[in-house]
Write an enzyme that holds these catalytic residues in place. Structure first.
Site, PDB file in Angstrom:
ATOM      1  N   ARG A 216       0.851  -1.202   0.000  1.00 25.55           N
ATOM      2  CA  ARG A 216       0.000   0.000   0.000  1.00 25.55           C
ATOM      3  C   ARG A 216       0.884   1.249   0.000  1.00 25.55           C
ATOM      4  O   ARG A 216       2.116   1.164   0.006  1.00 25.55           O
ATOM      5  CB  ARG A 216      -0.902   0.005   1.226  1.00 25.55           C
ATOM      6  CG  ARG A 216      -0.106   0.130   2.521  1.00 25.55           C
ATOM      7  CD  ARG A 216      -0.992   0.178   3.738  1.00 25.55           C
ATOM      8  NE  ARG A 216      -0.252   0.673   4.876  1.00 25.55           N
ATOM      9  CZ  ARG A 216      -0.564   0.442   6.141  1.00 25.55           C
ATOM     10  NH1 ARG A 216      -1.619  -0.301   6.409  1.00 25.55           N
ATOM     11  NH2 ARG A 216       0.138   0.966   7.120  1.00 25.55           N
ATOM     12  N   ILE A 218       3.088   4.534  -0.232  1.00 23.20           N
ATOM     13  CA  ILE A 218       4.192   4.966  -1.088  1.00 23.20           C
ATOM     14  C   ILE A 218       4.821   3.764  -1.803  1.00 23.20           C
ATOM     15  O   ILE A 218       5.181   3.847  -2.980  1.00 23.20           O
ATOM     16  CB  ILE A 218       5.236   5.733  -0.244  1.00 23.20           C
ATOM     17  CG1 ILE A 218       4.630   7.061   0.260  1.00 23.20           C
ATOM     18  CG2 ILE A 218       6.502   6.016  -1.051  1.00 23.20           C
ATOM     19  CD1 ILE A 218       5.509   7.839   1.239  1.00 23.20           C
ATOM     20  N   ASP A 237       6.014  -7.680   1.135  1.00 23.85           N
ATOM     21  CA  ASP A 237       5.369  -7.133   2.339  1.00 23.85           C
ATOM     22  C   ASP A 237       5.147  -8.272   3.320  1.00 23.85           C
ATOM     23  O   ASP A 237       5.357  -9.448   2.981  1.00 23.85           O
ATOM     24  CB  ASP A 237       4.041  -6.417   1.991  1.00 23.85           C
ATOM     25  CG  ASP A 237       3.779  -5.221   2.921  1.00 23.85           C
ATOM     26  OD1 ASP A 237       3.659  -5.444   4.143  1.00 23.85           O
ATOM     27  OD2 ASP A 237       3.700  -4.082   2.430  1.00 23.85           O
ATOM     28  N   GLY A 289       8.493   0.482   6.264  1.00 28.06           N
ATOM     29  CA  GLY A 289       8.795   1.323   7.421  1.00 28.06           C
ATOM     30  C   GLY A 289       7.587   1.429   8.324  1.00 28.06           C
ATOM     31  O   GLY A 289       6.445   1.224   7.889  1.00 28.06           O
ATOM     32  N   LEU A 296       9.556  10.955  24.110  1.00 26.50           N
ATOM     33  CA  LEU A 296      10.621  10.111  24.670  1.00 26.50           C
ATOM     34  C   LEU A 296      10.363   9.808  26.142  1.00 26.50           C
ATOM     35  O   LEU A 296      10.652   8.694  26.615  1.00 26.50           O
ATOM     36  CB  LEU A 296      11.992  10.794  24.489  1.00 26.50           C
ATOM     37  CG  LEU A 296      13.194   9.959  24.947  1.00 26.50           C
ATOM     38  CD1 LEU A 296      13.273   8.626  24.206  1.00 26.50           C
ATOM     39  CD2 LEU A 296      14.498  10.735  24.779  1.00 26.50           C
ATOM     40  N   TYR A 350      11.707   7.166  15.425  1.00 27.43           N
ATOM     41  CA  TYR A 350      11.604   7.234  13.958  1.00 27.43           C
ATOM     42  C   TYR A 350      12.734   8.088  13.382  1.00 27.43           C
ATOM     43  O   TYR A 350      13.369   7.728  12.377  1.00 27.43           O
ATOM     44  CB  TYR A 350      10.231   7.819  13.615  1.00 27.43           C
ATOM     45  CG  TYR A 350       9.882   7.871  12.147  1.00 27.43           C
ATOM     46  CD1 TYR A 350       9.550   6.715  11.445  1.00 27.43           C
ATOM     47  CD2 TYR A 350       9.852   9.094  11.466  1.00 27.43           C
ATOM     48  CE1 TYR A 350       9.203   6.777  10.101  1.00 27.43           C
ATOM     49  CE2 TYR A 350       9.499   9.164  10.132  1.00 27.43           C
ATOM     50  CZ  TYR A 350       9.169   8.000   9.446  1.00 27.43           C
ATOM     51  OH  TYR A 350       8.824   8.064   8.120  1.00 27.43           O
TER      52      TYR A 350
HETATM   53  P1  NAD Z   1       2.511   2.664   5.063  1.00 24.28           P
HETATM   54  O1  NAD Z   1       2.372   2.340   6.517  1.00 24.28           O
HETATM   55  O2  NAD Z   1       1.279   3.060   4.313  1.00 24.28           O
HETATM   56  O3  NAD Z   1       3.168   1.401   4.307  1.00 24.28           O
HETATM   57  C1  NAD Z   1       4.295   0.730   4.812  1.00 24.28           C
HETATM   58  C2  NAD Z   1       4.268  -0.703   4.319  1.00 24.28           C
HETATM   59  O4  NAD Z   1       5.410  -1.371   4.884  1.00 24.28           O
HETATM   60  C3  NAD Z   1       3.021  -1.465   4.777  1.00 24.28           C
HETATM   61  O5  NAD Z   1       2.424  -2.129   3.684  1.00 24.28           O
HETATM   62  C4  NAD Z   1       3.563  -2.440   5.812  1.00 24.28           C
HETATM   63  O6  NAD Z   1       2.842  -3.670   5.883  1.00 24.28           O
HETATM   64  C5  NAD Z   1       4.995  -2.649   5.314  1.00 24.28           C
HETATM   65  N1  NAD Z   1       5.864  -3.168   6.372  1.00 24.28           N
HETATM   66  C6  NAD Z   1       5.944  -2.728   7.656  1.00 24.28           C
HETATM   67  N2  NAD Z   1       6.802  -3.499   8.337  1.00 24.28           N
HETATM   68  C7  NAD Z   1       7.273  -4.444   7.493  1.00 24.28           C
HETATM   69  C8  NAD Z   1       8.183  -5.523   7.629  1.00 24.28           C
HETATM   70  N3  NAD Z   1       8.774  -5.811   8.796  1.00 24.28           N
HETATM   71  N4  NAD Z   1       8.446  -6.286   6.534  1.00 24.28           N
HETATM   72  C9  NAD Z   1       7.843  -6.023   5.350  1.00 24.28           C
HETATM   73  N5  NAD Z   1       6.969  -5.008   5.169  1.00 24.28           N
HETATM   74  C10 NAD Z   1       6.683  -4.230   6.235  1.00 24.28           C
HETATM   75  O7  NAD Z   1       3.661   3.780   4.972  1.00 24.28           O
HETATM   76  P2  NAD Z   1       3.948   4.893   3.848  1.00 24.28           P
HETATM   77  O8  NAD Z   1       3.373   6.172   4.314  1.00 24.28           O
HETATM   78  O9  NAD Z   1       3.593   4.391   2.495  1.00 24.28           O
HETATM   79  O10 NAD Z   1       5.544   5.020   3.991  1.00 24.28           O
HETATM   80  C11 NAD Z   1       6.456   4.270   3.196  1.00 24.28           C
HETATM   81  C12 NAD Z   1       7.879   4.683   3.565  1.00 24.28           C
HETATM   82  O11 NAD Z   1       8.033   6.100   3.379  1.00 24.28           O
HETATM   83  C13 NAD Z   1       8.233   4.407   5.021  1.00 24.28           C
HETATM   84  O12 NAD Z   1       9.589   3.993   5.106  1.00 24.28           O
HETATM   85  C14 NAD Z   1       8.026   5.745   5.680  1.00 24.28           C
HETATM   86  O13 NAD Z   1       8.779   5.872   6.846  1.00 24.28           O
HETATM   87  C15 NAD Z   1       8.492   6.688   4.593  1.00 24.28           C
HETATM   88  N6  NAD Z   1       7.949   8.065   4.707  1.00 24.28           N
HETATM   89  C16 NAD Z   1       6.610   8.317   4.601  1.00 24.28           C
HETATM   90  C17 NAD Z   1       6.144   9.632   4.688  1.00 24.28           C
HETATM   91  C18 NAD Z   1       4.668   9.961   4.536  1.00 24.28           C
HETATM   92  O14 NAD Z   1       4.317  11.159   4.581  1.00 24.28           O
HETATM   93  N7  NAD Z   1       3.786   9.000   4.347  1.00 24.28           N
HETATM   94  C19 NAD Z   1       7.033  10.677   4.926  1.00 24.28           C
HETATM   95  C20 NAD Z   1       8.397  10.389   5.056  1.00 24.28           C
HETATM   96  C21 NAD Z   1       8.838   9.064   4.929  1.00 24.28           C
END
Ligand code: NAD
Length: 445
Positions: A216, A218, A237, A289, A296, A350
């Site tokens: 899902r 990004i 995933d 992620g 904290l 984070y």
């Molecule tokens: P999201 O929670 O929608 O998707 C994350 C996906 O990672 C999920 O499908 C989840 O099942 C998978 N996942 C989690 N743990 C896992 C594991 N141990 N093994 C395999 N898969 C795993 O998050 P997102 O918003 O799409 O973010 C994607 C990335 O972008 C992340 O690394 C996040 O930190 C980074 N990010 C997001 C934003 C934002 O605004 N959404 C901003 C900065 C960075």
């Protein structure tokens, strides 16, 4: 994702109403579509660099309209400032004032781009002064832009020419709609490595790419973008997300691998799947992620440790496996975050993991380059996802004020475009770097 506010202030009666009320009117950003023109008008090339003619010839070869002098009332698609040979701050005056005189004619979604050299402690003071000054002035232009236009720079390491493959690839990326949400940033080109693609609309043709956390958000957008750009995609995933993962795999005509990336053999499993199903592994996107936010003072070990384990320790371990397998030309892109640069209340865990990604890519660049590959990171800012769409309109409006020029969050697609660019062979001269996709957010600026 369609945004009602963005639509309302840009169409019909409500556009007029918003204008008369002085309500913020974020522009609809110019985004990439295959086959679309690279820029929305002619390019004005300013600056007295000895590379000017060669660059102009290259741009003409791409079918672009290039001007060396601002004349008439022509609307411009972009202004390119060749500042790579300046030796003192006084020399900035001529090109910058010429750019200023042309700015009013920049089309919506237009671009200002500079070429410069890094300011080093070993430079003569006047040289370092002008080089560092370019950093400040281009970021300031970004803050003055309207209509979805952006300003960014390309910094060429000593000895790398303006027409080196990755310099041209960075130029194309920054001119195009692929960089819609990259603003006020610099892409450093470290070497003359890299090859431009035969087809600029299929820069990843023939590549096998793995995207973690792709069920899902990004990650799914990254999988779709890499597929659009020609790659065969493996989506990874956790087993609990298996159904959603299978749907993404179908959409991108790829394969799904259910795998928790914190497993100690995750790297080997990924290599084994990619090789046995697709014959190679060329690209890995470390996107999986999690967040477990708490101040904290209220943090517990489970929250702290799980975020570190998923967001950074797993990547370090997988990278060891990829290096041990000596995968030729492997290109890795990892997800950082502006929280890892600026810090964010409630996100100490984070931010440690995402700052960790930035340190990890810088320190791993050399090892991946030894096999002809490279590793970089993308740091997204405020990205409009299903999650942020649920934030009340007023709160979102405040968040957008952190991006005073573009006045909006980015889309998952915008993050995916930057990742696609860094994953391509054309970006081989860029290594160990972190590119922000943040709409020039004031956070961590
Ligand atoms: P999201 O929670 O929608 O998707 C994350 C996906 O990672 C999920 O499908 C989840 O099942 C998978 N996942 C989690 N743990 C896992 C594991 N141990 N093994 C395999 N898969 C795993 O998050 P997102 O918003 O799409 O973010 C994607 C990335 O972008 C992340 O690394 C996040 O930190 C980074 N990010 C997001 C934003 C934002 O605004 N959404 C901003 C900065 C960075």
């Amino acid at each position: 994702m369609a945004d009602k506010y963005l639509e309302l202030v840009n169409s019909g009666f409500t556009k007029k109403l918003a204008k008369s009320l002085g309500a913020p009117r974020p522009a609809i950003l110019r985004r990439y579509a295959p086959g679309a023109p690279l820029v929305p008008g002619p390019l004005l090339l300013l600056g007295n660099s000895s590379a000017a003619q060669e660059l102009a010839d290259t741009l003409l070869g791409w079918g672009l309209d290039v001007r060396r002098h601002a004349s008439g009332e022509t609307t411009l698609g972009g202004i390119i400032l060749l500042l790579d040979e300046l030796a003192a701050p006084a020399e900035l005056s001529e090109p910058m004032l010429a750019a200023g005189a042309a700015l009013r004619r920049l089309a919506p979604g237009g671009r200002v781009l500079s070429f410069s050299r890094p300011a080093l402690a070993t430079d003569a003071p006047a040289v370092a002064a002008v080089r560092q000054g370019i950093d400040g002035t281009v970021r300031s232009i970004g803050r003055e832009m309207r209509g979805g236009a952006t300003a960014n720079g390309i910094v060429l390491a000593e000895g790398v020419s303006v027409t080196a493959p990755s310099a041209l690839a960075a130029l194309r990326f920054l001119l195009s709609g692929r960089s819609a949400y990259v603003d006020g940033q610099f892409i450093t080109v470290d070497s003359a490595d890299g090859t431009l693609p035969e087809d600029f609309d299929k820069p990843l043709a023939g590549k096998v790419a793995v995207v973690t956390g792709a069920a899902r958000g990004i990650g799914a957008a990254i999988a779709e973008t890499l597929h659009r750009d020609g790659a065969t995609v493996v989506v990874v995933d956790v087993p609990a997300a298996g159904d959603a993962l299978a749907k993404v795999a179908n959409r991108v005509s790829g394969t799904a691998l259910q795998l928790d990336v914190t497993r100690s053999d995750a790297g080997e499993k990924i290599i084994e799947h990619a090789r046995s199903r697709h014959g190679a592994l060329d690209i890995v996107i470390h996107n999986a992620g999690i967040t477990r936010d708490k101040l904290l003072a209220n943090m517990d070990a489970a929250r702290w440790d799980s975020v570190i384990a998923v967001n950074i320790t797993s990547q370090l371990a997988m990278n060891e496996a990829f290096l041990a397998a000596k995968l030729p030309g492997l290109r890795i892109v990892s997800l950082a975050s502006t929280s890892g640069i600026a810090g964010n209340r409630g996100q100490t865990n984070y931010a440690a993991s995402k700052g960790g990604v930035i340190g990890m890519v810088a320190a791993s660049a050399h090892a991946f380059a030894a096999n002809g590959g490279g590793i970089n990171a993308v740091a997204p800012g405020f990205i409009e996802t299903d999650m942020t769409a649920k934030i009340p309109l007023a709160t979102r409006a405040v968040a957008r004020m952190l991006m005073p020029s573009l006045m909006q969050g980015g889309l998952p697609l915008d993050v995916a475009e930057a990742i696609g660019f860094l994953a391509s062979d054309a970006a081989a001269g860029i290594n160990g770097r972190t590119l922000r996709v943040c709409g020039q957010s004031l956070v961590g600026a």
